[in-house]
Enzyme design. Structure first.
Site, PDB file in Angstrom:
ATOM      1  N   HIS A  56       0.690  -1.332   0.052  1.00 35.11           N
ATOM      2  CA  HIS A  56      -0.071   0.016  -0.066  1.00 35.11           C
ATOM      3  C   HIS A  56       0.715   1.191  -0.002  1.00 35.11           C
ATOM      4  O   HIS A  56       0.251   2.420  -0.320  1.00 35.11           O
ATOM      5  CB  HIS A  56      -0.949  -0.043   1.318  1.00 35.11           C
ATOM      6  CG  HIS A  56      -2.193  -1.111   1.158  1.00 35.11           C
ATOM      7  ND1 HIS A  56      -2.898  -1.180   0.150  1.00 35.11           N
ATOM      8  CD2 HIS A  56      -2.166  -1.996   2.167  1.00 35.11           C
ATOM      9  CE1 HIS A  56      -3.573  -2.241   0.276  1.00 35.11           C
ATOM     10  NE2 HIS A  56      -3.468  -2.663   1.659  1.00 35.11           N
TER      11      HIS A  56
ATOM     12  N   ARG B   3       7.198  -5.481   3.360  1.00 40.22           N
ATOM     13  CA  ARG B   3       5.698  -6.225   3.212  1.00 40.22           C
ATOM     14  C   ARG B   3       5.764  -5.958   1.638  1.00 40.22           C
ATOM     15  O   ARG B   3       5.885  -4.974   0.789  1.00 40.22           O
ATOM     16  CB  ARG B   3       4.515  -5.441   3.730  1.00 40.22           C
ATOM     17  CG  ARG B   3       3.284  -6.120   3.300  1.00 40.22           C
ATOM     18  CD  ARG B   3       2.104  -6.107   4.000  1.00 40.22           C
ATOM     19  NE  ARG B   3       1.643  -4.413   3.913  1.00 40.22           N
ATOM     20  CZ  ARG B   3       0.421  -4.053   4.556  1.00 40.22           C
ATOM     21  NH1 ARG B   3      -0.173  -4.828   5.048  1.00 40.22           N
ATOM     22  NH2 ARG B   3       0.080  -2.730   4.037  1.00 40.22           N
TER      23      ARG B   3
ATOM     24  N   GLU C  35      -5.316 -12.044   7.821  1.00 43.62           N
ATOM     25  CA  GLU C  35      -6.321 -10.861   7.737  1.00 43.62           C
ATOM     26  C   GLU C  35      -7.540 -10.950   6.975  1.00 43.62           C
ATOM     27  O   GLU C  35      -8.115 -10.130   6.468  1.00 43.62           O
ATOM     28  CB  GLU C  35      -5.458  -9.589   7.056  1.00 43.62           C
ATOM     29  CG  GLU C  35      -4.808 -10.138   5.828  1.00 43.62           C
ATOM     30  CD  GLU C  35      -4.019  -8.846   5.234  1.00 43.62           C
ATOM     31  OE1 GLU C  35      -4.066  -7.668   5.695  1.00 43.62           O
ATOM     32  OE2 GLU C  35      -3.098  -9.144   4.288  1.00 43.62           O
TER      33      GLU C  35
ATOM     34  N   ASP D 162      -8.115  -4.995   7.865  1.00 43.10           N
ATOM     35  CA  ASP D 162      -8.578  -6.155   6.831  1.00 43.10           C
ATOM     36  C   ASP D 162      -9.369  -7.125   7.544  1.00 43.10           C
ATOM     37  O   ASP D 162     -10.450  -7.692   7.080  1.00 43.10           O
ATOM     38  CB  ASP D 162      -7.493  -6.546   5.814  1.00 43.10           C
ATOM     39  CG  ASP D 162      -7.311  -5.645   4.780  1.00 43.10           C
ATOM     40  OD1 ASP D 162      -8.201  -5.202   4.207  1.00 43.10           O
ATOM     41  OD2 ASP D 162      -6.037  -5.460   4.566  1.00 43.10           O
TER      42      ASP D 162
END
Length: 268
Positions: free
Chosen positions: A47, A72, A151, A177
């Site tokens: 993200h 990540r 998640e 999430d």
């Protein structure tokens, strides 16, 4: 000279490690976070705004600042997981892992044979780790960590199977999430009671399975809760939010002397 513990050694010893979270693709920022005292900095390529080249340079900047290097990766991108390990990541977090099969494929991408399928080429990683290529190879399968994100409802249902994957080092919880999935898309509630109960259960099962557990926290009180639940890798502090709050605080300090300092600007 006291030997510096690796990230893996710290987490497996039970020592909680706080990591900053990086969304902004400027190498100086994670270096400053490291120099401010953060034990680790995580680059978010899912993200965040980084590409591979920026992440490569930022991993070096984190090392220069003296912190541990975590990334990540984007969704379903095991190739990037291995490549980022080659340029210095000590721990890789993979989003939306919903089955043991997915967890195994991800973890094997970070492990050399016979444990996994990683191809050899860690020349930058060995430099940033202060190791020879030979020593890096000897230590990589135990010290380069793979954390699968839990998640979703699917991941919760498959949690025991995911935790049983031998080559996987641990799990990392994404409460936002997870709350969306558990509410069937009706709410984002990362700090809610139902989410907290699920997070406590996940940490307990990870501990029982002998796996490392990590979690993204929104607020200092959630960090305390996470530590109490048994989490070891804990996110607290996002670079964009830290910059935003510091800028507002700095302006607030002078408003009493000059009046409102908010200028005219377009907002998009």
């Amino acid at each position: 000279m006291t030997k510096k513990l690796s990230l893996a050694e710290k987490l497996r010893s039970g020592q909680p490690v706080i990591t900053a979270w990086s969304l902004l693709p400027a190498p100086i920022l994670p270096e400053l976070l490291a120099r401010a005292g953060y034990p680790a900095v995580t680059l978010d390529l899912q993200h965040g705004m980084h590409d591979f080249n920026e992440a490569r340079d930022m991993l070096a900047a984190i090392a220069l600042g003296g912190a541990h290097r975590i990334v990540r990766v984007p969704l379903d991108d095991n190739a990037s997981a291995a490549r980022l390990a080659d340029v210095g990541a000590e721990c890789v977090i993979a989003p939306m892992i919903n089955s043991a099969k997915e967890a195994s494929a991800f973890a094997r991408a970070l492990k050399y044979p016979p444990v996994g399928d990683r191809s050899y080429g860690p020349f930058r990683a060995s430099v940033l780790s202060g190791l020879s290529n030979e020593d890096y190879l000897e230590r990589a399968n135990t010290e380069i960590l793979s954390l699968a994100m839990v998640e979703s409802r699917e991941a919760l249902d498959a949690l025991d199977d995911i935790l049983a994957v031998p080559e996987l080092d641990g799990i990392f919880v994404g409460p936002s999430d997870l709350s969306i999935s558990m509410s069937n898309g009706e709410a984002v509630d990362p700090n809610g009671e139902e989410t907290a109960r699920s997070c406590a259960m996940i940490a307990e099962k990870a501990t029982q399975a002998g796996k490392i557990s990590g979690i993204f926290c929104l607020g200092a009180e959630k960090v305390k809760e996470a530590v109490d639940q048994g989490y070891k890798l804990i996110t607290h502090g996002i670079d964009a939010a830290l910059l935003d709050s510091a800028a507002k605080a700095a302006l607030g300090e002078v408003e009493a002397f000059v009046g409102s300092v908010e200028g005219d600007r377009a907002t998009y």
